[in-house]
Design a protein around this motif. Structure first.
Motif, PDB file in Angstrom:
ATOM      1  N   ASP A   1      30.591  26.940  55.713  1.00  0.00           N
ATOM      2  CA  ASP A   1      31.121  27.656  54.552  1.00  0.00           C
ATOM      3  C   ASP A   1      30.406  28.977  54.274  1.00  0.00           C
ATOM      4  O   ASP A   1      30.791  29.706  53.366  1.00  0.00           O
ATOM      5  CB  ASP A   1      31.023  26.776  53.299  1.00  0.00           C
ATOM      6  N   GLN A   2      29.365  29.267  55.039  1.00  0.00           N
ATOM      7  CA  GLN A   2      28.584  30.487  54.786  1.00  0.00           C
ATOM      8  C   GLN A   2      29.307  31.697  55.362  1.00  0.00           C
ATOM      9  O   GLN A   2      29.638  31.738  56.542  1.00  0.00           O
ATOM     10  CB  GLN A   2      27.183  30.340  55.390  1.00  0.00           C
ATOM     11  N   LEU A   3      29.532  32.660  54.498  1.00  0.00           N
ATOM     12  CA  LEU A   3      30.316  33.838  54.845  1.00  0.00           C
ATOM     13  C   LEU A   3      29.567  34.751  55.809  1.00  0.00           C
ATOM     14  O   LEU A   3      28.400  35.041  55.619  1.00  0.00           O
ATOM     15  CB  LEU A   3      30.626  34.610  53.567  1.00  0.00           C
ATOM     16  N   GLU A   4      30.265  35.216  56.864  1.00  0.00           N
ATOM     17  CA  GLU A   4      29.691  36.163  57.818  1.00  0.00           C
ATOM     18  C   GLU A   4      30.475  37.465  57.767  1.00  0.00           C
ATOM     19  O   GLU A   4      31.698  37.458  57.615  1.00  0.00           O
ATOM     20  CB  GLU A   4      29.730  35.588  59.236  1.00  0.00           C
ATOM     21  N   TRP A   5      29.764  38.583  57.903  1.00  0.00           N
ATOM     22  CA  TRP A   5      30.381  39.908  57.842  1.00  0.00           C
ATOM     23  C   TRP A   5      29.698  40.811  58.853  1.00  0.00           C
ATOM     24  O   TRP A   5      28.486  40.702  59.070  1.00  0.00           O
ATOM     25  CB  TRP A   5      30.203  40.480  56.426  1.00  0.00           C
ATOM     26  N   GLN A   6      30.475  41.699  59.480  1.00  0.00           N
ATOM     27  CA  GLN A   6      29.908  42.648  60.445  1.00  0.00           C
ATOM     28  C   GLN A   6      30.140  44.066  59.964  1.00  0.00           C
ATOM     29  O   GLN A   6      31.256  44.444  59.601  1.00  0.00           O
ATOM     30  CB  GLN A   6      30.537  42.455  61.822  1.00  0.00           C
ATOM     31  N   ASP A   7      29.065  44.855  59.957  1.00  0.00           N
ATOM     32  CA  ASP A   7      29.146  46.256  59.567  1.00  0.00           C
ATOM     33  C   ASP A   7      29.928  47.010  60.640  1.00  0.00           C
ATOM     34  O   ASP A   7      29.523  47.017  61.805  1.00  0.00           O
ATOM     35  CB  ASP A   7      27.727  46.822  59.426  1.00  0.00           C
TER      36      ASP A   7
ATOM     37  N   VAL B   1      24.340  45.367  41.055  1.00  0.00           N
ATOM     38  CA  VAL B   1      24.215  44.084  41.747  1.00  0.00           C
ATOM     39  C   VAL B   1      23.600  44.320  43.123  1.00  0.00           C
ATOM     40  O   VAL B   1      23.424  45.461  43.546  1.00  0.00           O
ATOM     41  CB  VAL B   1      25.591  43.383  41.893  1.00  0.00           C
ATOM     42  N   THR B   2      23.313  43.247  43.834  1.00  0.00           N
ATOM     43  CA  THR B   2      22.816  43.367  45.201  1.00  0.00           C
ATOM     44  C   THR B   2      23.999  43.443  46.163  1.00  0.00           C
ATOM     45  O   THR B   2      25.121  43.027  45.829  1.00  0.00           O
ATOM     46  CB  THR B   2      21.945  42.153  45.585  1.00  0.00           C
ATOM     47  N   LEU B   3      23.744  43.959  47.346  1.00  0.00           N
ATOM     48  CA  LEU B   3      24.779  44.018  48.373  1.00  0.00           C
ATOM     49  C   LEU B   3      25.340  42.635  48.661  1.00  0.00           C
ATOM     50  O   LEU B   3      26.557  42.452  48.783  1.00  0.00           O
ATOM     51  CB  LEU B   3      24.204  44.655  49.646  1.00  0.00           C
ATOM     52  N   ALA B   4      24.478  41.640  48.744  1.00  0.00           N
ATOM     53  CA  ALA B   4      24.923  40.269  49.028  1.00  0.00           C
ATOM     54  C   ALA B   4      25.915  39.773  47.984  1.00  0.00           C
ATOM     55  O   ALA B   4      26.827  38.999  48.296  1.00  0.00           O
ATOM     56  CB  ALA B   4      23.719  39.328  49.103  1.00  0.00           C
ATOM     57  N   SER B   5      25.775  40.233  46.737  1.00  0.00           N
ATOM     58  CA  SER B   5      26.667  39.793  45.657  1.00  0.00           C
ATOM     59  C   SER B   5      28.100  40.266  45.845  1.00  0.00           C
ATOM     60  O   SER B   5      29.025  39.677  45.281  1.00  0.00           O
ATOM     61  CB  SER B   5      26.149  40.301  44.305  1.00  0.00           C
ATOM     62  N   LEU B   6      28.293  41.338  46.605  1.00  0.00           N
ATOM     63  CA  LEU B   6      29.652  41.847  46.808  1.00  0.00           C
ATOM     64  C   LEU B   6      30.489  40.913  47.674  1.00  0.00           C
ATOM     65  O   LEU B   6      31.709  41.055  47.742  1.00  0.00           O
ATOM     66  CB  LEU B   6      29.623  43.245  47.432  1.00  0.00           C
ATOM     67  N   PHE B   7      29.838  39.949  48.343  1.00  0.00           N
ATOM     68  CA  PHE B   7      30.568  39.004  49.180  1.00  0.00           C
ATOM     69  C   PHE B   7      30.894  37.711  48.441  1.00  0.00           C
ATOM     70  O   PHE B   7      31.545  36.826  48.993  1.00  0.00           O
ATOM     71  CB  PHE B   7      29.768  38.707  50.455  1.00  0.00           C
ATOM     72  N   ASP B   8      30.430  37.585  47.185  1.00  0.00           N
ATOM     73  CA  ASP B   8      30.798  36.423  46.372  1.00  0.00           C
ATOM     74  C   ASP B   8      32.285  36.495  46.067  1.00  0.00           C
ATOM     75  O   ASP B   8      32.842  37.590  45.923  1.00  0.00           O
ATOM     76  CB  ASP B   8      30.016  36.408  45.053  1.00  0.00           C
ATOM     77  N   PRO B   9      32.935  35.348  45.913  1.00  0.00           N
ATOM     78  CA  PRO B   9      34.356  35.404  45.550  1.00  0.00           C
ATOM     79  C   PRO B   9      34.513  35.892  44.111  1.00  0.00           C
ATOM     80  O   PRO B   9      33.655  35.623  43.271  1.00  0.00           O
ATOM     81  CB  PRO B   9      34.815  33.944  45.688  1.00  0.00           C
ATOM     82  N   PRO B  10      35.591  36.621  43.817  1.00  0.00           N
ATOM     83  CA  PRO B  10      35.840  37.013  42.426  1.00  0.00           C
ATOM     84  C   PRO B  10      35.918  35.773  41.545  1.00  0.00           C
ATOM     85  O   PRO B  10      36.372  34.717  41.997  1.00  0.00           O
ATOM     86  CB  PRO B  10      37.186  37.738  42.490  1.00  0.00           C
ATOM     87  N   ALA B  11      35.493  35.881  40.298  1.00  0.00           N
ATOM     88  CA  ALA B  11      35.435  34.724  39.391  1.00  0.00           C
ATOM     89  C   ALA B  11      36.798  34.058  39.242  1.00  0.00           C
ATOM     90  O   ALA B  11      36.892  32.839  39.152  1.00  0.00           O
ATOM     91  CB  ALA B  11      34.900  35.160  38.033  1.00  0.00           C
ATOM     92  N   ARG B  12      37.867  34.850  39.251  1.00  0.00           N
ATOM     93  CA  ARG B  12      39.191  34.273  39.027  1.00  0.00           C
ATOM     94  C   ARG B  12      39.655  33.408  40.198  1.00  0.00           C
ATOM     95  O   ARG B  12      40.528  32.559  40.040  1.00  0.00           O
ATOM     96  CB  ARG B  12      40.214  35.369  38.743  1.00  0.00           C
ATOM     97  N   THR B  13      39.088  33.618  41.389  1.00  0.00           N
ATOM     98  CA  THR B  13      39.490  32.821  42.548  1.00  0.00           C
ATOM     99  C   THR B  13      38.414  31.833  42.980  1.00  0.00           C
ATOM    100  O   THR B  13      38.660  30.984  43.823  1.00  0.00           O
ATOM    101  CB  THR B  13      39.812  33.732  43.756  1.00  0.00           C
ATOM    102  N   ALA B  14      37.230  31.954  42.381  1.00  0.00           N
ATOM    103  CA  ALA B  14      36.119  31.087  42.812  1.00  0.00           C
ATOM    104  C   ALA B  14      36.327  29.660  42.339  1.00  0.00           C
ATOM    105  O   ALA B  14      36.736  29.426  41.215  1.00  0.00           O
ATOM    106  CB  ALA B  14      34.799  31.623  42.275  1.00  0.00           C
ATOM    107  N   ARG B  15      36.024  28.736  43.232  1.00  0.00           N
ATOM    108  CA  ARG B  15      36.026  27.328  42.818  1.00  0.00           C
ATOM    109  C   ARG B  15      34.697  27.035  42.152  1.00  0.00           C
ATOM    110  O   ARG B  15      33.707  27.714  42.380  1.00  0.00           O
ATOM    111  CB  ARG B  15      36.172  26.425  44.050  1.00  0.00           C
ATOM    112  N   ALA B  16      34.683  26.008  41.343  1.00  0.00           N
ATOM    113  CA  ALA B  16      33.425  25.602  40.731  1.00  0.00           C
ATOM    114  C   ALA B  16      32.467  25.193  41.839  1.00  0.00           C
ATOM    115  O   ALA B  16      32.880  24.594  42.829  1.00  0.00           O
ATOM    116  CB  ALA B  16      33.656  24.430  39.780  1.00  0.00           C
ATOM    117  N   PRO B  17      31.176  25.533  41.701  1.00  0.00           N
ATOM    118  CA  PRO B  17      30.217  25.141  42.735  1.00  0.00           C
ATOM    119  C   PRO B  17      30.253  23.636  42.960  1.00  0.00           C
ATOM    120  O   PRO B  17      30.318  22.870  42.003  1.00  0.00           O
ATOM    121  CB  PRO B  17      28.869  25.583  42.163  1.00  0.00           C
ATOM    122  N   GLU B  18      30.248  23.241  44.218  1.00  0.00           N
ATOM    123  CA  GLU B  18      30.298  21.817  44.535  1.00  0.00           C
ATOM    124  C   GLU B  18      28.910  21.209  44.584  1.00  0.00           C
ATOM    125  O   GLU B  18      28.765  20.046  44.905  1.00  0.00           O
ATOM    126  CB  GLU B  18      31.034  21.617  45.857  1.00  0.00           C
ATOM    127  N   GLY B  19      27.917  21.977  44.270  1.00  0.00           N
ATOM    128  CA  GLY B  19      26.556  21.489  44.298  1.00  0.00           C
ATOM    129  C   GLY B  19      25.625  22.553  44.835  1.00  0.00           C
ATOM    130  O   GLY B  19      26.037  23.669  45.130  1.00  0.00           O
TER     131      GLY B  19
END
Length: 199
Positions: A90-96, A65-83
């Motif tokens: 809601d955009q996730l931020e991360w610092q190395d 997968v791509t690095l960006a994909s590791l920040f997606d929520p796990p499928a079991r906790t993800a809500r259905a896309p709202e659109g």
């Protein structure tokens, strides 16, 4: 801030565990493919470590997968896309924790498309190097500088990018990002993966 970082570590932990389980792989197998020690992967999967971008990139490549994909929520906790819209709040931020660069996943999570957009703010004097090898699928990336300057080395080739410049690249070899200036640089990264595995 510490609580937010802990929550993000748990999210990354769940995502890596989920991807590894989906592939039927053990910790030992992932360690062997990624070059990251089994003990480090175990700490990451328990949310007890703040992994660097370099470590996460190795794990992403080994998991296909791509690095960006590791920040997606796990499928079991993800809500259905709202659109199809990802609101700024809601955009996730991360610092190395190593280089200090900050990345924000701009693309809507859970929307099935072949590309992702990430915004990066890279600190003055910052440097990070990725191996970018061992992927089953070829990943294409374009870096578009929005403010400031950055140097990107692709193997032996070096590119100095200034505001408005855009570099097209493939993640199939060593890559280094370096901000040689005294000001942060802000750039957008568009990432696309080929749908078919390489042979």
């Amino acid at each position: 801030m510490k609580e937010k970082r802990s929550s993000l570590n748990q999210r990354i932990a769940g995502r890596i565990r989920e991807l590894r389980a989906a592939q039927g792989g053990s910790l030992d197998a992932l360690a062997s493919r990624s070059g990251v020690s089994r003990s480090m992967i175990s700490l990451i999967e328990r949310g007890e470590s703040s992994p660097t971008a370099v470590v996460l990139e190795k794990l992403a490549a080994a998991l296909g997968v791509t690095l960006a994909s590791l920040f997606d929520p796990p499928a079991r906790t993800a809500r259905a896309p709202e659109g199809p819209v990802a609101r700024r709040a809601d955009q996730l931020e991360w610092q190395d924790p190593d280089s200090g660069y900050r990345r924000r996943n701009v693309s809507p999570a859970g929307v099935s498309q072949p590309m992702q957009i990430v915004e990066v703010i890279f600190p003055a004097g910052g440097r990070v190097a990725f191996e970018n090898a061992g992927r089953d699928r070829l990943v294409h990336q374009q870096v578009w500088v929005l403010e400031g300057e950055i140097e990107i080395a692709l193997g032996a080739a070096r590119h100095r990018l200034r505001e408005g410049d855009c570099l097209a690249m493939r993640l199939d070899g060593p890559t280094m990002f370096h901000n040689p200036t005294r000001k942060p640089v802000r750039y957008a990264v568009v990432i696309a993966s080929e749908s078919q595995a390489r042979r």
